[in-house]
Motif scaffolding. Sequence first.
Motif, PDB file in Angstrom:
ATOM      1  N   VAL A  21       1.690  -1.698 -15.560  1.00 36.67           N
ATOM      2  CA  VAL A  21       0.070  -2.020 -15.306  1.00 36.67           C
ATOM      3  C   VAL A  21       0.382  -0.725 -13.665  1.00 36.67           C
ATOM      4  CG1 VAL A  21       0.962  -3.930 -15.807  1.00 36.67           C
ATOM      5  CG2 VAL A  21       1.472  -3.450 -12.803  1.00 36.67           C
ATOM      6  N   GLY A  22       0.687   0.157 -13.740  1.00 39.86           N
ATOM      7  CA  GLY A  22       0.198   0.863 -12.298  1.00 39.86           C
ATOM      8  C   GLY A  22       1.376   0.553 -11.274  1.00 39.86           C
ATOM      9  N   THR A  58       3.270   2.601  -9.682  1.00 39.76           N
ATOM     10  CA  THR A  58       4.117   3.466  -9.215  1.00 39.76           C
ATOM     11  C   THR A  58       2.843   4.367  -8.427  1.00 39.76           C
ATOM     12  OG1 THR A  58       6.051   3.562 -11.062  1.00 39.76           O
ATOM     13  CG2 THR A  58       5.817   5.283  -9.234  1.00 39.76           C
ATOM     14  N   THR A  59       2.436   4.428  -9.384  1.00 34.88           N
ATOM     15  CA  THR A  59       1.079   5.022  -9.059  1.00 34.88           C
ATOM     16  C   THR A  59       0.487   5.414  -7.775  1.00 34.88           C
ATOM     17  OG1 THR A  59       0.586   5.624 -10.959  1.00 34.88           O
ATOM     18  CG2 THR A  59      -1.298   6.048  -9.563  1.00 34.88           C
ATOM     19  N   ARG A  75      -1.829   1.634 -23.067  1.00 36.38           N
ATOM     20  CA  ARG A  75      -0.789   2.932 -22.392  1.00 36.38           C
ATOM     21  C   ARG A  75       0.416   2.674 -23.122  1.00 36.38           C
ATOM     22  NH1 ARG A  75      -2.417   1.228 -15.945  1.00 36.38           N
ATOM     23  NH2 ARG A  75      -4.517   0.676 -16.251  1.00 36.38           N
ATOM     24  N   PRO A 104       5.572  -3.553 -17.061  1.00 34.14           N
ATOM     25  CA  PRO A 104       5.886  -2.144 -17.494  1.00 34.14           C
ATOM     26  C   PRO A 104       4.547  -1.282 -17.777  1.00 34.14           C
ATOM     27  CG  PRO A 104       7.758  -3.017 -18.129  1.00 34.14           C
ATOM     28  CD  PRO A 104       6.772  -4.397 -17.919  1.00 34.14           C
ATOM     29  N   ARG A 118       2.498   5.449 -24.436  1.00 30.06           N
ATOM     30  CA  ARG A 118       4.005   6.688 -24.153  1.00 30.06           C
ATOM     31  C   ARG A 118       4.405   6.919 -25.570  1.00 30.06           C
ATOM     32  NH1 ARG A 118       5.034   3.015 -19.139  1.00 30.06           N
ATOM     33  NH2 ARG A 118       4.290   3.450 -17.612  1.00 30.06           N
ATOM     34  N   TYR A 178       6.283   4.436 -26.960  1.00 31.15           N
ATOM     35  CA  TYR A 178       7.150   2.839 -27.231  1.00 31.15           C
ATOM     36  C   TYR A 178       7.084   2.508 -28.165  1.00 31.15           C
ATOM     37  CZ  TYR A 178       7.404   2.713 -21.924  1.00 31.15           C
ATOM     38  OH  TYR A 178       8.071   2.659 -20.824  1.00 31.15           O
ATOM     39  N   LYS A 233     -10.021  -1.178 -12.644  1.00 28.43           N
ATOM     40  CA  LYS A 233     -10.245  -0.832 -11.725  1.00 28.43           C
ATOM     41  C   LYS A 233      -9.504   0.976 -11.333  1.00 28.43           C
ATOM     42  CE  LYS A 233     -10.910  -4.995  -9.730  1.00 28.43           C
ATOM     43  NZ  LYS A 233      -9.839  -5.922  -9.426  1.00 28.43           N
ATOM     44  N   LYS A 234     -10.411   1.504 -10.389  1.00 24.83           N
ATOM     45  CA  LYS A 234      -9.325   2.641 -10.236  1.00 24.83           C
ATOM     46  C   LYS A 234      -8.419   2.797  -8.995  1.00 24.83           C
ATOM     47  CE  LYS A 234     -13.328   5.856 -10.630  1.00 24.83           C
ATOM     48  NZ  LYS A 234     -14.306   4.346 -10.307  1.00 24.83           N
ATOM     49  N   PRO A 235      -6.871   3.096  -8.921  1.00 29.00           N
ATOM     50  CA  PRO A 235      -6.121   2.830  -8.418  1.00 29.00           C
ATOM     51  C   PRO A 235      -6.728   2.988  -7.190  1.00 29.00           C
ATOM     52  CG  PRO A 235      -5.835   5.154  -9.798  1.00 29.00           C
ATOM     53  CD  PRO A 235      -6.934   4.347  -9.985  1.00 29.00           C
TER      54      PRO A 235
HETATM   55  N1  LIG Z   1      -5.949   1.158 -12.161  1.00 27.73           N
HETATM   56  C1  LIG Z   1      -5.867   2.616 -12.574  1.00 27.73           C
HETATM   57  N2  LIG Z   1      -6.336   2.621 -13.889  1.00 27.73           N
HETATM   58  C2  LIG Z   1      -5.817   3.668 -14.991  1.00 27.73           C
HETATM   59  N3  LIG Z   1      -5.131   4.746 -14.606  1.00 27.73           N
HETATM   60  C3  LIG Z   1      -3.986   4.204 -14.513  1.00 27.73           C
HETATM   61  C4  LIG Z   1      -3.848   3.119 -13.493  1.00 27.73           C
HETATM   62  N4  LIG Z   1      -2.822   3.162 -12.210  1.00 27.73           N
HETATM   63  C5  LIG Z   1      -2.103   3.423 -13.275  1.00 27.73           C
HETATM   64  N5  LIG Z   1      -2.582   4.570 -14.982  1.00 27.73           N
HETATM   65  C6  LIG Z   1      -2.368   5.081 -15.269  1.00 27.73           C
HETATM   66  O1  LIG Z   1      -1.189   4.563 -16.505  1.00 27.73           O
HETATM   67  C7  LIG Z   1       0.380   4.993 -16.671  1.00 27.73           C
HETATM   68  C8  LIG Z   1       0.986   3.936 -15.745  1.00 27.73           C
HETATM   69  O2  LIG Z   1       1.167   3.679 -14.376  1.00 27.73           O
HETATM   70  P1  LIG Z   1       2.721   3.470 -13.167  1.00 27.73           P
HETATM   71  O3  LIG Z   1       3.361   4.784 -14.326  1.00 27.73           O
HETATM   72  O4  LIG Z   1       2.003   3.448 -12.339  1.00 27.73           O
HETATM   73  O5  LIG Z   1       2.932   2.442 -13.728  1.00 27.73           O
HETATM   74  P2  LIG Z   1       4.353   1.506 -13.550  1.00 27.73           P
HETATM   75  O6  LIG Z   1       4.427   0.267 -13.557  1.00 27.73           O
HETATM   76  O7  LIG Z   1       4.905   1.960 -12.470  1.00 27.73           O
HETATM   77  O8  LIG Z   1       4.902   1.722 -15.503  1.00 27.73           O
HETATM   78  P3  LIG Z   1       6.989   1.132 -15.437  1.00 27.73           P
HETATM   79  O9  LIG Z   1       6.650  -0.052 -14.790  1.00 27.73           O
HETATM   80  O10 LIG Z   1       6.340   1.797 -16.640  1.00 27.73           O
HETATM   81  O11 LIG Z   1       7.349   2.387 -14.638  1.00 27.73           O
HETATM   82  C9  LIG Z   1      -0.200   6.521 -15.584  1.00 27.73           C
HETATM   83  O12 LIG Z   1       0.146   7.498 -17.269  1.00 27.73           O
HETATM   84  C10 LIG Z   1      -1.310   6.277 -15.106  1.00 27.73           C
HETATM   85  O13 LIG Z   1      -1.719   7.484 -14.601  1.00 27.73           O
END
Ligand SMILES: Nc1ncnc2c1ncn2[C@@H]1O[C@H](COP(=O)(O)OP(=O)(O)OP(=O)(O)O)[C@@H](O)[C@H]1O
Length: 192
Positions: free
Chosen positions: A12-13, A15-16, A103, A10, A107, A109, A147-149
């Motif tokens: 790590v990014g 969904t993004t 992160r 959870p 949130r 948590y 790293k950026k998305p």
């Molecule tokens: N590569 C990245 N660099 C910096 N911030 C990021 C990056 N990817 C995602 N984020 C940010 O980190 C947070 C979590 O991202 P995201 O919701 O995509 O994670 P997730 O793995 O889907 O989490 P969950 O398992 O809780 O759904 C968001 O605020 C998002 O904008």
Amino acid sequence: MTIVFIGGSPGVGKTTVAKMLAEKLNAEYVSVAELALNENIVLGYDEKRAAYIVDERALRARFRELSSAKRVVVDSHVANVVPPEMVEVAVILRLDPRELEKRLSARGYPRNKVVENVQAEILDVCLIEAVRVFGFDAVFEVDTSGKKPQEVLDEILNILIERRGMKPGSVNWFEKLGEVAYEYLKENYTNT
Ligand SMILES: Nc1ncnc2c1ncn2[C@@H]1O[C@H](COP(=O)(O)OP(=O)(O)OP(=O)(O)O)[C@@H](O)[C@H]1O
Ligand SMILES: [Mg+2]
């Protein structure tokens, strides 16, 4: 058609980047959490962990349907909810546990949930499950730290095109964090 599985702890990014990937591939984005809730594919609710217990078998059946007609990008932190035979590639996103801690804390948590997830990241929990469910050959790791998305997306696209990338075992947080990794593991948390 097939499934591209995007996994990881959870925060790590997933969904993004899974949404960006689906758009790029012209595939359908499906979040397991959303699908399970929207279609009530749940067995119950775990009060202590404040999380739904999903019906894994029913989800696998649903994903068989969904992926029969199109390519699907699945966003999930558990692997056992998609039919392995449909999975073309499974990418497990990794994130430096210190960054993950920030992160998840940001949130709001509770500490026990932050620690549980940071420990799972250190101990490769999602990676191990993915290898068990999908097999070593289908699984790749992407270290997203710093790293950026867009950069993460490019790495995933490269894996899909070339079928080459970081294999399970590449990321080692003990090596990178040293004693700090052990400090996280020694922190007690409880769900009881
Ligand atoms: N590569 C990245 N660099 C910096 N911030 C990021 C990056 N990817 C995602 N984020 C940010 O980190 C947070 C979590 O991202 P995201 O919701 O995509 O994670 P997730 O793995 O889907 O989490 P969950 O398992 O809780 O759904 C968001 O605020 C998002 O904008
Ligand atoms: Mg998410």
